[in-house]
Design an enzyme around this catalytic site. Structure first.
Site, PDB file in Angstrom:
ATOM      1  N   HIS A 148       8.676  -2.708 -10.388  1.00 37.00           N
ATOM      2  CA  HIS A 148       9.865  -3.406  -9.526  1.00 37.00           C
ATOM      3  C   HIS A 148      11.000  -4.092 -10.309  1.00 37.00           C
ATOM      4  O   HIS A 148      10.622  -4.094 -11.531  1.00 37.00           O
ATOM      5  CB  HIS A 148       9.296  -4.779  -8.702  1.00 37.00           C
ATOM      6  CG  HIS A 148       8.188  -4.631  -7.801  1.00 37.00           C
ATOM      7  ND1 HIS A 148       8.060  -3.580  -6.815  1.00 37.00           N
ATOM      8  CD2 HIS A 148       6.980  -5.262  -8.043  1.00 37.00           C
ATOM      9  CE1 HIS A 148       6.872  -3.784  -6.093  1.00 37.00           C
ATOM     10  NE2 HIS A 148       6.164  -4.614  -6.946  1.00 37.00           N
TER      11      HIS A 148
ATOM     12  N   CYS B  34       2.625  -9.829  -7.513  1.00 40.87           N
ATOM     13  CA  CYS B  34       3.233  -9.165  -8.710  1.00 40.87           C
ATOM     14  C   CYS B  34       4.481  -9.891  -8.788  1.00 40.87           C
ATOM     15  O   CYS B  34       5.007 -10.544  -9.709  1.00 40.87           O
ATOM     16  CB  CYS B  34       3.193  -7.804  -8.785  1.00 40.87           C
ATOM     17  SG  CYS B  34       3.764  -7.088  -7.274  1.00 40.87           S
TER      18      CYS B  34
HETATM   19  P1  NAD Z   1      -6.389  -0.746  -3.425  1.00 39.25           P
HETATM   20  O1  NAD Z   1      -6.347  -0.217  -1.875  1.00 39.25           O
HETATM   21  O2  NAD Z   1      -5.826  -0.103  -4.427  1.00 39.25           O
HETATM   22  O3  NAD Z   1      -7.822  -1.235  -3.537  1.00 39.25           O
HETATM   23  C1  NAD Z   1      -8.881  -2.009  -2.823  1.00 39.25           C
HETATM   24  C2  NAD Z   1     -10.138  -1.540  -3.130  1.00 39.25           C
HETATM   25  O4  NAD Z   1     -10.994  -2.356  -2.298  1.00 39.25           O
HETATM   26  C3  NAD Z   1     -10.454  -0.208  -2.723  1.00 39.25           C
HETATM   27  O5  NAD Z   1     -11.166   0.324  -3.793  1.00 39.25           O
HETATM   28  C4  NAD Z   1     -11.235  -0.210  -1.533  1.00 39.25           C
HETATM   29  O6  NAD Z   1     -12.259   0.786  -1.769  1.00 39.25           O
HETATM   30  C5  NAD Z   1     -11.884  -1.542  -1.443  1.00 39.25           C
HETATM   31  N1  NAD Z   1     -12.270  -2.148  -0.333  1.00 39.25           N
HETATM   32  C6  NAD Z   1     -11.767  -2.053   0.866  1.00 39.25           C
HETATM   33  N2  NAD Z   1     -12.366  -2.649   1.841  1.00 39.25           N
HETATM   34  C7  NAD Z   1     -13.373  -3.300   1.132  1.00 39.25           C
HETATM   35  C8  NAD Z   1     -14.428  -4.233   1.753  1.00 39.25           C
HETATM   36  N3  NAD Z   1     -14.397  -4.569   2.933  1.00 39.25           N
HETATM   37  N4  NAD Z   1     -15.315  -4.610   0.797  1.00 39.25           N
HETATM   38  C9  NAD Z   1     -15.063  -4.234  -0.399  1.00 39.25           C
HETATM   39  N5  NAD Z   1     -14.320  -3.427  -0.971  1.00 39.25           N
HETATM   40  C10 NAD Z   1     -13.506  -3.077  -0.280  1.00 39.25           C
HETATM   41  O7  NAD Z   1      -5.736  -2.156  -3.183  1.00 39.25           O
HETATM   42  P2  NAD Z   1      -4.601  -3.149  -4.301  1.00 39.25           P
HETATM   43  O8  NAD Z   1      -3.484  -2.485  -4.470  1.00 39.25           O
HETATM   44  O9  NAD Z   1      -5.657  -3.236  -5.629  1.00 39.25           O
HETATM   45  O10 NAD Z   1      -4.668  -4.403  -3.787  1.00 39.25           O
HETATM   46  C11 NAD Z   1      -5.654  -5.509  -3.802  1.00 39.25           C
HETATM   47  C12 NAD Z   1      -4.793  -6.794  -3.602  1.00 39.25           C
HETATM   48  O11 NAD Z   1      -4.186  -7.240  -4.722  1.00 39.25           O
HETATM   49  C13 NAD Z   1      -4.301  -7.167  -2.247  1.00 39.25           C
HETATM   50  O12 NAD Z   1      -4.142  -8.053  -1.940  1.00 39.25           O
HETATM   51  C14 NAD Z   1      -2.560  -6.566  -2.657  1.00 39.25           C
HETATM   52  O13 NAD Z   1      -1.684  -7.341  -1.817  1.00 39.25           O
HETATM   53  C15 NAD Z   1      -2.766  -7.303  -4.207  1.00 39.25           C
HETATM   54  N6  NAD Z   1      -1.889  -6.870  -5.216  1.00 39.25           N
HETATM   55  C16 NAD Z   1      -1.535  -5.702  -5.403  1.00 39.25           C
HETATM   56  C17 NAD Z   1      -0.445  -5.126  -6.256  1.00 39.25           C
HETATM   57  C18 NAD Z   1      -0.353  -3.562  -6.251  1.00 39.25           C
HETATM   58  O14 NAD Z   1       0.855  -3.371  -6.953  1.00 39.25           O
HETATM   59  N7  NAD Z   1      -0.988  -2.673  -5.953  1.00 39.25           N
HETATM   60  C19 NAD Z   1       0.190  -5.940  -6.925  1.00 39.25           C
HETATM   61  C20 NAD Z   1      -0.130  -7.304  -6.943  1.00 39.25           C
HETATM   62  C21 NAD Z   1      -1.195  -7.846  -5.922  1.00 39.25           C
END
Ligand code: NAD
Length: 339
Positions: free
Chosen positions: A220, A140
């Site tokens: 942020h 992000c």
């Molecule tokens: P999150 O923890 O909210 O969601 C992850 C999901 O994946 C959960 O629903 C979990 O149940 C599922 N999961 C976990 N292990 C798994 C597996 N082995 N197989 C299938 N599903 C599985 O995470 P998020 O915040 O959505 O982050 C996801 C990605 O996006 C990361 O790389 C993170 O760095 C990136 N990201 C996050 C944000 C943010 O603000 N949250 C912003 C930009 C990028």
């Protein structure tokens, strides 16, 4: 219709799923979860077939009243492209599976550049992803930095960038993380990882970044300065920003000077989950002093990468070679209009 699967239906995955469902040229063929949760109920309610990582857990889902369509491998058999939105560091382990099933894959910013070899931002390098099998949508913060730096660099030739990220402590739904009463230098060393990450998209940009975490959950805030090679003034730069499809100007006349007021605005605009897909540059902050541009921009961490994932799908599936056309289609389908 492009058949899209979302592996990891969490903060980012659930938003990407809804954004895919809103596109005229894409459909959600499945989403995946590891454990029964409220999000799994929502997936059922929205009609997204729900797949699970470990089929041995099927009984736990069904006991909770959640319908399961099969395991992740079955989901991969049904899709053209998978958006991997599993937690940072988990996604790279799925690459072998995607290769095995011959599906294109998009990872998120929590994975390293090397997982895909192409780090993506729609406005900067859409063409690099055209027809590619593997792409990583940058984080992000990096998305927010890339959008504005590329815009200004094209017009004024940016000599160097210094940016400080004041980062939210956790997403609004997070209950495990702090800080509760601290400003945490993250990291204490300089630079933070954001500068090198920008260079995975914009390799010629000379950039140093620092970051700290504060006790807030929505957005942020970036403090940005760019030394410009060409002469510039604030009025011209504001005009450029007005023309960018993914950078919104927070008008001085709104009186908004905080992320809290931005959330209220997003909610009043009827945005789903109060999502702000655009970077939010504060109009009154845009200043040029002795050849250096200064500004504040707020970045909604849960939302800005979502629209980038949609454009990455179009580039990889070769829907259109024009970044502008994909951005227009994505924005129109979601109702992203100037704030
Ligand atoms: P999150 O923890 O909210 O969601 C992850 C999901 O994946 C959960 O629903 C979990 O149940 C599922 N999961 C976990 N292990 C798994 C597996 N082995 N197989 C299938 N599903 C599985 O995470 P998020 O915040 O959505 O982050 C996801 C990605 O996006 C990361 O790389 C993170 O760095 C990136 N990201 C996050 C944000 C943010 O603000 N949250 C912003 C930009 C990028």
């Amino acid at each position: 219709m492009i058949r899209v699967a979302i592996n990891g239906y969490g903060t980012i995955g659930k938003r990407v799923a809804d954004a895919v469902a809103a596109q005229p040229d894409m459909e959600v063929v499945g989403v995946s979860k590891t454990r029964p949760s409220s999000e799994a109920f929502i997936a059922n309610e929205r009609g997204y077939p729900l797949y699970i990582a470990d089929i041995a857990n099927r009984g736990k889902f069904e006991a909770a009243g959640i319908a399961v369509a099969g395991d992740v491998e079955e989901m991969l058999r049904k899709c053209d492209i998978v958006v991997d939105a599993t937690p940072g560091g988990v996604g790279k382990d799925n690459k072998k599976l995607y290769e095995l099933y011959g599906v294109k894959a998009i990872w998120q910013g929590g994975e390293k550049h090397e997982v895909a070899g192409i780090s993506f931002n729609s406005s900067c390098n859409y063409n690099d992803a055209f027809g590619a099998d593997f792409v990583r949508v940058v984080s992000c913060n990096t998305t927010g930095l890339c959008r504005i730096i590329q815009l200004i660099d094209e017009a004024y030739d940016v000599k160097s960038v210094f940016a400080t990220m004041v980062r939210r402590g956790s997403d609004p739904g997070g209950i495990k993380k702090g800080p509760v009463d601290a400003i945490v230098l993250n990291p204490v060393t300089i630079p933070s990882h954001h500068g090198p990450d920008v260079q995975t998209v914009l390799p010629d940009i000379n950039i140093v970044t620092t970051a700290m975490i504060v006790p807030t959950t929505f957005m942020h805030m970036h403090v940005l300065q760019m030394v410009l090679a060409n002469e510039a003034n604030a009025a011209e730069i504001l005009e450029l920003i007005r023309g960018h499809p993914r950078i919104g100007l927070v008008k001085g006349s709104t009186g908004i000077t905080s992320t809290a007021e931005l959330r209220e605005l997003a909610s009043d605009m009827g945005r789903p989950r109060s999502d702000l897909w655009e970077s939010c540059v504060f109009e009154d902050s845009v200043s040029v002093v002795e050849g250096t541009l200064y500004l504040f921009q707020a970045i909604h961490q849960e939302a800005d990468v979502v629209v980038e994932n949609i454009d990455a799908i179009r580039a990889m599936m070769q829907v259109t070679p024009e970044a502008g056309e994909s951005i227009r289609m994505t924005n129109e389908a979601l109702g992203l209009k100037a704030i």
